[in-house]
Design a protein around this motif. Structure first.
Motif, PDB file in Angstrom:
ATOM      1  N   GLN A  79       0.824  -1.205   0.000  1.00 48.50           N
ATOM      2  CA  GLN A  79       0.000   0.000   0.000  1.00 48.50           C
ATOM      3  C   GLN A  79       0.864   1.263   0.000  1.00 48.50           C
ATOM      4  N   THR A  80       1.982   1.209   0.692  1.00 46.85           N
ATOM      5  CA  THR A  80       2.882   2.364   0.739  1.00 46.85           C
ATOM      6  C   THR A  80       3.480   2.638  -0.635  1.00 46.85           C
ATOM      7  N   VAL A  81       3.920   1.600  -1.314  1.00 49.99           N
ATOM      8  CA  VAL A  81       4.498   1.779  -2.659  1.00 49.99           C
ATOM      9  C   VAL A  81       3.426   2.265  -3.626  1.00 49.99           C
ATOM     10  N   ARG A  82       2.233   1.710  -3.540  1.00 48.42           N
ATOM     11  CA  ARG A  82       1.159   2.091  -4.471  1.00 48.42           C
ATOM     12  C   ARG A  82       0.651   3.506  -4.228  1.00 48.42           C
ATOM     13  N   ALA A  83       0.891   4.051  -3.034  1.00 45.43           N
ATOM     14  CA  ALA A  83       0.440   5.410  -2.732  1.00 45.43           C
ATOM     15  C   ALA A  83       1.188   6.448  -3.565  1.00 45.43           C
ATOM     16  N   ASN A  84       2.382   6.132  -4.005  1.00 43.89           N
ATOM     17  CA  ASN A  84       3.183   7.017  -4.842  1.00 43.89           C
ATOM     18  C   ASN A  84       2.907   6.659  -6.305  1.00 43.89           C
ATOM     19  N   PRO A  85       2.544   7.631  -7.147  1.00 40.10           N
ATOM     20  CA  PRO A  85       2.235   7.302  -8.549  1.00 40.10           C
ATOM     21  C   PRO A  85       3.382   6.605  -9.286  1.00 40.10           C
ATOM     22  N   THR A  86       4.598   7.050  -9.060  1.00 36.13           N
ATOM     23  CA  THR A  86       5.742   6.398  -9.695  1.00 36.13           C
ATOM     24  C   THR A  86       5.922   4.986  -9.161  1.00 36.13           C
ATOM     25  N   GLY A  87       5.740   4.835  -7.859  1.00 37.09           N
ATOM     26  CA  GLY A  87       5.843   3.511  -7.250  1.00 37.09           C
ATOM     27  C   GLY A  87       4.777   2.576  -7.768  1.00 37.09           C
ATOM     28  N   ALA A  88       3.567   3.097  -7.997  1.00 42.06           N
ATOM     29  CA  ALA A  88       2.471   2.263  -8.499  1.00 42.06           C
ATOM     30  C   ALA A  88       2.786   1.728  -9.891  1.00 42.06           C
ATOM     31  N   VAL A  89       3.345   2.603 -10.756  1.00 44.15           N
ATOM     32  CA  VAL A  89       3.703   2.163 -12.112  1.00 44.15           C
ATOM     33  C   VAL A  89       4.846   1.159 -12.053  1.00 44.15           C
ATOM     34  N   ALA A  90       5.851   1.458 -11.241  1.00 39.85           N
ATOM     35  CA  ALA A  90       6.993   0.547 -11.113  1.00 39.85           C
ATOM     36  C   ALA A  90       6.540  -0.808 -10.573  1.00 39.85           C
ATOM     37  N   LEU A  91       5.646  -0.783  -9.602  1.00 36.72           N
ATOM     38  CA  LEU A  91       5.138  -2.035  -9.026  1.00 36.72           C
ATOM     39  C   LEU A  91       4.396  -2.850 -10.076  1.00 36.72           C
ATOM     40  N   LYS A  92       3.562  -2.191 -10.883  1.00 37.66           N
ATOM     41  CA  LYS A  92       2.843  -2.910 -11.946  1.00 37.66           C
ATOM     42  C   LYS A  92       3.818  -3.550 -12.932  1.00 37.66           C
ATOM     43  N   VAL A  93       4.858  -2.817 -13.302  1.00 38.79           N
ATOM     44  CA  VAL A  93       5.836  -3.342 -14.247  1.00 38.79           C
ATOM     45  C   VAL A  93       6.584  -4.519 -13.634  1.00 38.79           C
ATOM     46  N   ILE A  94       7.034  -4.364 -12.388  1.00 34.43           N
ATOM     47  CA  ILE A  94       7.791  -5.435 -11.724  1.00 34.43           C
ATOM     48  C   ILE A  94       6.926  -6.685 -11.548  1.00 34.43           C
ATOM     49  N   ILE A  95       5.705  -6.506 -11.081  1.00 33.98           N
ATOM     50  CA  ILE A  95       4.790  -7.643 -10.892  1.00 33.98           C
ATOM     51  C   ILE A  95       4.468  -8.277 -12.241  1.00 33.98           C
ATOM     52  N   GLY A  96       4.247  -7.458 -13.261  1.00 30.72           N
ATOM     53  CA  GLY A  96       3.950  -7.984 -14.595  1.00 30.72           C
ATOM     54  C   GLY A  96       5.087  -8.820 -15.155  1.00 30.72           C
ATOM     55  N   VAL A  97       6.306  -8.309 -15.047  1.00 33.12           N
ATOM     56  CA  VAL A  97       7.464  -9.033 -15.573  1.00 33.12           C
ATOM     57  C   VAL A  97       7.731 -10.292 -14.759  1.00 33.12           C
ATOM     58  N   LEU A  98       7.712 -10.181 -13.430  1.00 28.33           N
ATOM     59  CA  LEU A  98       7.961 -11.345 -12.579  1.00 28.33           C
ATOM     60  C   LEU A  98       6.917 -12.438 -12.825  1.00 28.33           C
ATOM     61  N   GLY A  99       5.643 -12.048 -12.896  1.00 28.53           N
ATOM     62  CA  GLY A  99       4.591 -13.017 -13.186  1.00 28.53           C
ATOM     63  C   GLY A  99       4.766 -13.671 -14.542  1.00 28.53           C
ATOM     64  N   ALA A 100       5.161 -12.863 -15.541  1.00 25.54           N
ATOM     65  CA  ALA A 100       5.366 -13.403 -16.891  1.00 25.54           C
ATOM     66  C   ALA A 100       6.506 -14.413 -16.921  1.00 25.54           C
ATOM     67  N   VAL A 101       7.583 -14.129 -16.190  1.00 26.01           N
ATOM     68  CA  VAL A 101       8.718 -15.061 -16.149  1.00 26.01           C
ATOM     69  C   VAL A 101       8.291 -16.381 -15.500  1.00 26.01           C
ATOM     70  N   VAL A 102       7.573 -16.295 -14.387  1.00 23.22           N
ATOM     71  CA  VAL A 102       7.138 -17.512 -13.694  1.00 23.22           C
ATOM     72  C   VAL A 102       6.160 -18.300 -14.554  1.00 23.22           C
ATOM     73  N   VAL A 103       5.204 -17.622 -15.192  1.00 23.08           N
ATOM     74  CA  VAL A 103       4.248 -18.310 -16.069  1.00 23.08           C
ATOM     75  C   VAL A 103       4.969 -18.957 -17.244  1.00 23.08           C
ATOM     76  N   ALA A 104       5.929 -18.260 -17.842  1.00 26.91           N
ATOM     77  CA  ALA A 104       6.669 -18.818 -18.979  1.00 26.91           C
ATOM     78  C   ALA A 104       7.449 -20.069 -18.569  1.00 26.91           C
ATOM     79  N   ILE A 105       8.092 -20.022 -17.422  1.00 29.96           N
ATOM     80  CA  ILE A 105       8.807 -21.210 -16.934  1.00 29.96           C
ATOM     81  C   ILE A 105       7.825 -22.354 -16.710  1.00 29.96           C
ATOM     82  N   GLY A 106       6.686 -22.050 -16.109  1.00 27.48           N
ATOM     83  CA  GLY A 106       5.678 -23.079 -15.888  1.00 27.48           C
ATOM     84  C   GLY A 106       5.173 -23.687 -17.171  1.00 27.48           C
ATOM     85  N   ILE A 107       4.945 -22.847 -18.192  1.00 27.31           N
ATOM     86  CA  ILE A 107       4.471 -23.351 -19.479  1.00 27.31           C
ATOM     87  C   ILE A 107       5.517 -24.261 -20.115  1.00 27.31           C
TER      88      ILE A 107
END
Length: 149
Positions: free
Chosen positions: A30-58
Motif C-alpha cells: 500500500q505504501t508503494v502504491r500510494a506514490n504514482p511512480t511507485g504504483a507504475v513501477a510495481l505494476k511493471v515489476i509484478i507484470g514481468v515477474l509473473g510473466a517469467v514464472v508463467v513462462a517457466i511453468g508453461i
C-alpha cells in the motif's frame, strides 16, 4: 498510531503478537502504491515477474513435475496487481475444488483408476521426453536388459 507512552509513531499499530509477514507485506504494498511512480513501477515489476514464472511453468508443463503449479503461482503473482488475474485465479481455484470434490466422492476403485491414468500419462510424457529430447530410448534399453538376463 500511538506508542505505549501515548506519543505518535510512524509504525503501524499491530496488536501484540499479531504482526505477520502478510500484514507487513500488505502495508509495504500500500505504501508503494500510494506514490504514482511507485504504483507504475510495481505494476511493471509484478507484470514481468509473473510473466517469467508463467513462462517457466508453461515450458515445464510437458515434463513430469509441477508445471501447472508454477503457472498458477505466476498467476497468483499477477493477481497482486491485476484484477483479470485475480478473477482467473479464482476461476482456477473453483475448478480445482470442483474436480477434487468430484474425485473424493467417487469409489476407491474409480480413484485408483484415476491415479493410475495419471501415472501412465506422466510415464508416457517422461519416456517421450527422454526419447526425443535426449535420444535415450528407455523402452528398448529395458527390453535389451531383460533379454540378456
Amino acid at each position: 498510531m500511538a506508542d505505549k507512552g501515548g506519543e505518535m509513531s510512524d509504525k503501524p499499530d499491530f496488536p501484540q503478537g499479531s504482526s505477520s509477514w502478510r500484514d507487513r507485506a500488505r502495508i509495504a504494498h500500500q505504501t508503494v502504491r500510494a506514490n504514482p511512480t511507485g504504483a507504475v513501477a510495481l505494476k511493471v515489476i509484478i507484470g514481468v515477474l509473473g510473466a517469467v514464472v508463467v513462462a517457466i511453468g508453461i515450458l515445464l508443463i510437458p515434463l513430469p513435475g509441477p508445471g501447472w503449479l508454477i503457472v498458477i503461482g505466476g498467476l497468483a503473482i499477477w493477481a497482486i496487481e491485476f484484477v483479470w488475474a485475480r478473477h482467473l485465479l479464482q476461476f482456477t481455484k473453483d475448478k480445482v475444488r470442483g474436480w477434487t470434490g468430484w474425485v473424493t466422492r467417487q469409489s476407491l476403485l474409480v480413484r485408483v483408476l484415476i491415479g493410475l491414468a495419471g501415472l501412465v500419462f506422466v510415464a508416457a510424457v517422461l519416456l517421450t521426453t527422454l526419447r526425443y529430447s535426449f535420444g535415450i530410448n528407455v523402452v528398448s534399453q529395458a527390453w535389451a536388459y531383460v533379454n540378456t538376463r
